[in-house]
Motif scaffolding. Structure first.
Motif, PDB file in Angstrom:
ATOM      1  N   LEU A 118      -3.297  54.498 -24.596  1.00 35.28           N
ATOM      2  CA  LEU A 118      -3.063  53.053 -24.632  1.00 35.28           C
ATOM      3  C   LEU A 118      -1.910  52.705 -25.571  1.00 35.28           C
ATOM      4  O   LEU A 118      -1.176  51.747 -25.333  1.00 35.28           O
ATOM      5  CB  LEU A 118      -4.336  52.308 -25.024  1.00 35.28           C
ATOM      6  N   SER A 119      -1.731  53.498 -26.618  1.00 34.34           N
ATOM      7  CA  SER A 119      -0.593  53.280 -27.522  1.00 34.34           C
ATOM      8  C   SER A 119       0.732  53.549 -26.815  1.00 34.34           C
ATOM      9  O   SER A 119       1.703  52.805 -27.001  1.00 34.34           O
ATOM     10  CB  SER A 119      -0.717  54.176 -28.754  1.00 34.34           C
ATOM     11  N   LEU A 120       0.784  54.606 -25.998  1.00 35.99           N
ATOM     12  CA  LEU A 120       2.000  54.887 -25.232  1.00 35.99           C
ATOM     13  C   LEU A 120       2.301  53.761 -24.248  1.00 35.99           C
ATOM     14  O   LEU A 120       3.450  53.343 -24.084  1.00 35.99           O
ATOM     15  CB  LEU A 120       1.865  56.214 -24.473  1.00 35.99           C
ATOM     16  N   VAL A 121       1.263  53.271 -23.594  1.00 35.43           N
ATOM     17  CA  VAL A 121       1.431  52.164 -22.648  1.00 35.43           C
ATOM     18  C   VAL A 121       1.952  50.923 -23.380  1.00 35.43           C
ATOM     19  O   VAL A 121       2.898  50.270 -22.925  1.00 35.43           O
ATOM     20  CB  VAL A 121       0.102  51.873 -21.919  1.00 35.43           C
ATOM     21  N   ALA A 122       1.340  50.597 -24.502  1.00 39.81           N
ATOM     22  CA  ALA A 122       1.778  49.428 -25.270  1.00 39.81           C
ATOM     23  C   ALA A 122       3.209  49.603 -25.769  1.00 39.81           C
ATOM     24  O   ALA A 122       4.019  48.663 -25.709  1.00 39.81           O
ATOM     25  CB  ALA A 122       0.830  49.181 -26.446  1.00 39.81           C
ATOM     26  N   LEU A 123       3.538  50.792 -26.248  1.00 40.06           N
ATOM     27  CA  LEU A 123       4.892  51.059 -26.721  1.00 40.06           C
ATOM     28  C   LEU A 123       5.904  50.888 -25.589  1.00 40.06           C
ATOM     29  O   LEU A 123       6.979  50.300 -25.790  1.00 40.06           O
ATOM     30  CB  LEU A 123       4.986  52.468 -27.311  1.00 40.06           C
ATOM     31  N   ALA A 124       5.581  51.366 -24.406  1.00 40.18           N
ATOM     32  CA  ALA A 124       6.478  51.201 -23.265  1.00 40.18           C
ATOM     33  C   ALA A 124       6.702  49.721 -22.966  1.00 40.18           C
ATOM     34  O   ALA A 124       7.835  49.292 -22.727  1.00 40.18           O
ATOM     35  CB  ALA A 124       5.909  51.914 -22.036  1.00 40.18           C
ATOM     36  N   GLN A 125       5.646  48.931 -22.996  1.00 40.13           N
ATOM     37  CA  GLN A 125       5.768  47.498 -22.720  1.00 40.13           C
ATOM     38  C   GLN A 125       6.599  46.799 -23.803  1.00 40.13           C
ATOM     39  O   GLN A 125       7.468  45.979 -23.504  1.00 40.13           O
ATOM     40  CB  GLN A 125       4.392  46.845 -22.614  1.00 40.13           C
ATOM     41  N   ILE A 126       6.360  47.144 -25.057  1.00 35.28           N
ATOM     42  CA  ILE A 126       7.126  46.556 -26.162  1.00 35.28           C
ATOM     43  C   ILE A 126       8.605  46.927 -26.044  1.00 35.28           C
ATOM     44  O   ILE A 126       9.483  46.071 -26.204  1.00 35.28           O
ATOM     45  CB  ILE A 126       6.544  47.007 -27.522  1.00 35.28           C
ATOM     46  N   MET A 127       8.880  48.188 -25.748  1.00 32.64           N
ATOM     47  CA  MET A 127      10.270  48.625 -25.603  1.00 32.64           C
ATOM     48  C   MET A 127      10.963  47.906 -24.457  1.00 32.64           C
ATOM     49  O   MET A 127      12.132  47.517 -24.567  1.00 32.64           O
ATOM     50  CB  MET A 127      10.319  50.143 -25.386  1.00 32.64           C
ATOM     51  N   GLU A 128      10.248  47.728 -23.358  1.00 27.98           N
ATOM     52  CA  GLU A 128      10.854  47.038 -22.216  1.00 27.98           C
ATOM     53  C   GLU A 128      11.117  45.579 -22.541  1.00 27.98           C
ATOM     54  O   GLU A 128      12.183  45.044 -22.205  1.00 27.98           O
ATOM     55  CB  GLU A 128       9.952  47.169 -20.988  1.00 27.98           C
ATOM     56  N   ARG A 129      10.177  44.918 -23.192  1.00 28.22           N
ATOM     57  CA  ARG A 129      10.388  43.513 -23.581  1.00 28.22           C
ATOM     58  C   ARG A 129      11.579  43.399 -24.525  1.00 28.22           C
ATOM     59  O   ARG A 129      12.384  42.487 -24.410  1.00 28.22           O
ATOM     60  CB  ARG A 129       9.134  42.927 -24.241  1.00 28.22           C
ATOM     61  N   TRP A 130      11.684  44.333 -25.455  1.00 23.44           N
ATOM     62  CA  TRP A 130      12.792  44.336 -26.395  1.00 23.44           C
ATOM     63  C   TRP A 130      14.111  44.585 -25.660  1.00 23.44           C
ATOM     64  O   TRP A 130      15.108  43.916 -25.906  1.00 23.44           O
ATOM     65  CB  TRP A 130      12.546  45.395 -27.455  1.00 23.44           C
ATOM     66  N   ARG A 131      14.100  45.532 -24.726  1.00 27.05           N
ATOM     67  CA  ARG A 131      15.309  45.857 -23.975  1.00 27.05           C
ATOM     68  C   ARG A 131      15.774  44.664 -23.149  1.00 27.05           C
ATOM     69  O   ARG A 131      16.947  44.305 -23.161  1.00 27.05           O
ATOM     70  CB  ARG A 131      15.070  47.055 -23.048  1.00 27.05           C
ATOM     71  N   VAL A 132      14.863  44.025 -22.454  1.00 24.82           N
ATOM     72  CA  VAL A 132      15.218  42.913 -21.573  1.00 24.82           C
ATOM     73  C   VAL A 132      15.710  41.713 -22.374  1.00 24.82           C
ATOM     74  O   VAL A 132      16.638  41.016 -21.965  1.00 24.82           O
ATOM     75  CB  VAL A 132      14.016  42.535 -20.668  1.00 24.82           C
ATOM     76  N   SER A 133      15.124  41.472 -23.532  1.00 19.22           N
ATOM     77  CA  SER A 133      15.530  40.307 -24.323  1.00 19.22           C
ATOM     78  C   SER A 133      16.694  40.602 -25.251  1.00 19.22           C
ATOM     79  O   SER A 133      17.272  39.689 -25.824  1.00 19.22           O
ATOM     80  CB  SER A 133      14.346  39.794 -25.136  1.00 19.22           C
ATOM     81  N   GLY A 134      17.076  41.868 -25.397  1.00 23.17           N
ATOM     82  CA  GLY A 134      18.123  42.260 -26.352  1.00 23.17           C
ATOM     83  C   GLY A 134      19.509  42.134 -25.788  1.00 23.17           C
ATOM     84  O   GLY A 134      19.738  41.797 -24.621  1.00 23.17           O
ATOM     85  N   ILE A 135      20.443  42.402 -26.655  1.00 28.31           N
ATOM     86  CA  ILE A 135      21.852  42.385 -26.283  1.00 28.31           C
ATOM     87  C   ILE A 135      22.418  43.747 -26.625  1.00 28.31           C
ATOM     88  O   ILE A 135      22.174  44.276 -27.706  1.00 28.31           O
ATOM     89  CB  ILE A 135      22.603  41.270 -27.039  1.00 28.31           C
ATOM     90  N   ASP A 136      23.203  44.315 -25.706  1.00 27.54           N
ATOM     91  CA  ASP A 136      23.758  45.632 -25.981  1.00 27.54           C
ATOM     92  C   ASP A 136      24.998  45.515 -26.885  1.00 27.54           C
ATOM     93  O   ASP A 136      25.390  44.430 -27.290  1.00 27.54           O
ATOM     94  CB  ASP A 136      24.074  46.373 -24.670  1.00 27.54           C
TER      95      ASP A 136
END
Length: 143
Positions: A118-136
């Motif tokens: 469940l930690s891996l799943v949560a980490l994946a979701q957090i990373m994706e949210r961060w990636r989508v909302s971030g700026i490169d």
């Protein structure tokens, strides 16, 4: 930016592959499905649980790598399903993690699988949210 795109997907792919394979390693043996003392209905539930792992794993892989707009959110929910239900199984009357002849001195040994998954799943979701909302680095919205 490619690493940010693939990292959550690779985490969910790992969870999906573990979900497909590990239930068969854990349950398709003489202490579970092949246990001669198990009644047919218990074998039915064991088989259903293993099949559910395969189905959820493949659905997770499909949604993880699809181009749908909600793909990663759906994949996250699918990936978590097997482990949330595994954790909830402890709360059924008379439920035990192991039957003889197996014995583990660690109480709730399944949590050593459930919590990391469940930690891996949560980490994946957090990373994706961060990636989508971030700026490169170039100042553009990450896609």
């Amino acid at each position: 930016m490619a690493r940010l795109y693939y990292a959550p997907r690779l985490l969910l792919t790992l969870v999906a592959l573990i979900t497909i394979v590990v239930p068969y390693i854990a349950d398709y043996n003489e202490t579970h499905v092949l246990n001669p003392t198990w009644p047919g209905h218990a074998r039915f539930h064991g088989g259903r649980t293993m099949s559910m792992g395969v189905y959820l794993g493949f659905m997770t892989l499909w949604k993880t790598w699809s181009r749908d707009q909600d793909h990663l959110w759906t994949a996250t929910m699918l990936a978590a399903t097997y482990y949330i239900t595994q954790f909830s199984a402890y709360y059924y009357p008379g439920a035990t993690a192991w039957d003889p002849p197996q014995h583990f001195s660690v109480p709730h040994v399944h949590l050593y699988v459930v919590v990391p998954m469940l930690s891996l799943v949560a980490l994946a979701q957090i990373m994706e949210r961060w990636r989508v909302s971030g700026i490169d680095d170039g100042g553009r919205k990450a896609l």
